[in-house]
Design an enzyme around this catalytic site. Sequence first.
Site, PDB file in Angstrom:
ATOM      1  N   THR A 233      56.095 -71.062  24.698  1.00  0.00           N
ATOM      2  CA  THR A 233      57.143 -70.149  25.149  1.00  0.00           C
ATOM      3  C   THR A 233      58.316 -70.095  24.169  1.00  0.00           C
ATOM      4  O   THR A 233      59.016 -69.087  24.090  1.00  0.00           O
ATOM      5  CB  THR A 233      57.654 -70.536  26.547  1.00  0.00           C
ATOM      6  OG1 THR A 233      58.085 -71.907  26.530  1.00  0.00           O
ATOM      7  CG2 THR A 233      56.569 -70.349  27.594  1.00  0.00           C
TER       8      THR A 233
ATOM      9  N   TYR B 245      45.918 -70.695  29.619  1.00  0.00           N
ATOM     10  CA  TYR B 245      45.228 -71.806  30.274  1.00  0.00           C
ATOM     11  C   TYR B 245      44.807 -72.866  29.266  1.00  0.00           C
ATOM     12  O   TYR B 245      44.103 -72.586  28.297  1.00  0.00           O
ATOM     13  CB  TYR B 245      44.000 -71.264  31.005  1.00  0.00           C
ATOM     14  CG  TYR B 245      43.124 -72.308  31.627  1.00  0.00           C
ATOM     15  CD1 TYR B 245      43.640 -73.245  32.528  1.00  0.00           C
ATOM     16  CD2 TYR B 245      41.759 -72.356  31.338  1.00  0.00           C
ATOM     17  CE1 TYR B 245      42.824 -74.199  33.114  1.00  0.00           C
ATOM     18  CE2 TYR B 245      40.936 -73.301  31.929  1.00  0.00           C
ATOM     19  CZ  TYR B 245      41.472 -74.225  32.812  1.00  0.00           C
ATOM     20  OH  TYR B 245      40.662 -75.171  33.394  1.00  0.00           O
ATOM     21  N   ARG B 246      45.245 -74.115  29.513  1.00  0.00           N
ATOM     22  CA  ARG B 246      44.856 -75.262  28.704  1.00  0.00           C
ATOM     23  C   ARG B 246      44.293 -76.323  29.648  1.00  0.00           C
ATOM     24  O   ARG B 246      45.046 -77.011  30.347  1.00  0.00           O
ATOM     25  CB  ARG B 246      46.057 -75.804  27.916  1.00  0.00           C
ATOM     26  CG  ARG B 246      46.612 -74.833  26.895  1.00  0.00           C
ATOM     27  CD  ARG B 246      45.605 -74.565  25.780  1.00  0.00           C
ATOM     28  NE  ARG B 246      46.066 -73.564  24.822  1.00  0.00           N
ATOM     29  CZ  ARG B 246      45.776 -72.274  24.877  1.00  0.00           C
ATOM     30  NH1 ARG B 246      45.027 -71.808  25.874  1.00  0.00           N
ATOM     31  NH2 ARG B 246      46.207 -71.442  23.957  1.00  0.00           N
TER      32      ARG B 246
ATOM     33  N   ASP C 102      51.365 -66.230  20.593  1.00  0.00           N
ATOM     34  CA  ASP C 102      52.738 -66.312  21.094  1.00  0.00           C
ATOM     35  C   ASP C 102      53.620 -65.268  20.413  1.00  0.00           C
ATOM     36  O   ASP C 102      54.454 -64.617  21.058  1.00  0.00           O
ATOM     37  CB  ASP C 102      53.312 -67.706  20.833  1.00  0.00           C
ATOM     38  CG  ASP C 102      52.476 -68.817  21.426  1.00  0.00           C
ATOM     39  OD1 ASP C 102      51.845 -68.592  22.485  1.00  0.00           O
ATOM     40  OD2 ASP C 102      52.443 -69.910  20.831  1.00  0.00           O
TER      41      ASP C 102
END
Length: 306
Positions: free
Chosen positions: A32, A166-167, A257
């Site tokens: 982020t 998703y990790r 990102d």
Amino acid sequence: MAGNGVASIGECMLELSGQTGPNWRMGFAGDTFNTLWALHALSGDRPATYVSAFGDDPFSQGQIGFLAENGIGIGSSPIIAGTRPGLYAITLTGAERSFTYWRGDAAARQLASDPAALSKNLENQSLVYFSGITLAILEDAARATLLTAVAKARAAGSTVAFDPNYRPRLWRKRGDAQSAITEALAVTDIALPTFPDEQMLFGDATPQATAERLGQLVAEVVVKNGEQPALIAENGTSHDVPAIHVAEPVDTTGAGDSFNGAYLAARLAGHAPADAVLRAHRVAAAVVQVRGALAPFEILRTAFDG
């Protein structure tokens, strides 16, 4: 009424990259934060706030100083005594990266520890952005506090953007991730998923299936898919926008990102989704040609403007 600023919620970590023998280069990054970096570079004079929690050690002080030097504030984010940032190292095989993490006791896990401060950070923001990693680093009660604050900001006029990102290693089990991400989508205006992640988490067969599933909750969806076209779904229609092939990428860290940051900057500037995706593709193509997650502002701006 929402103001002019942009806020991104999550974890900024210490990044070790560019290994030469036993030597590493240290920087600051995190999904982020990488998005806010690009969004801030491409959004002119909009105030930028990174919403997290920080430690009180020298590394945390350096982190906060780095943000300030680049025009990014931390608002009312708490400083937690005795804590420190998380750390990760990038290992490259060619241009493809893998990560090793040390983040179990990172200060950012307490970013929702002060609900009033969290809500204050999201007040009067034009855009609020967060990700599935933001959700994953929080305990259940803190996650609920975060989603309540995001929903409150949205009700007050902020546009909410979310990347499920998703990790698996960050979640206790797959079902927890499915539930939390679905709850986040319910308070989202712009969703920016990556198809392989969605395929792994929800079993989607195609990017179109991802767009259709998310479109039941979110008005504007952009499905990223590496060097394959990005799929835009909006108002019941969908179409592909081809990606840009980079013959010899240097480091793919932060490409998705930065795509998100460029797309959101373009949408805030009034560009239509298709043009915003074109600009985002150009920015992502520029980012994979530099080492580390954060490309210099001028490289981002040149790519964005074409």
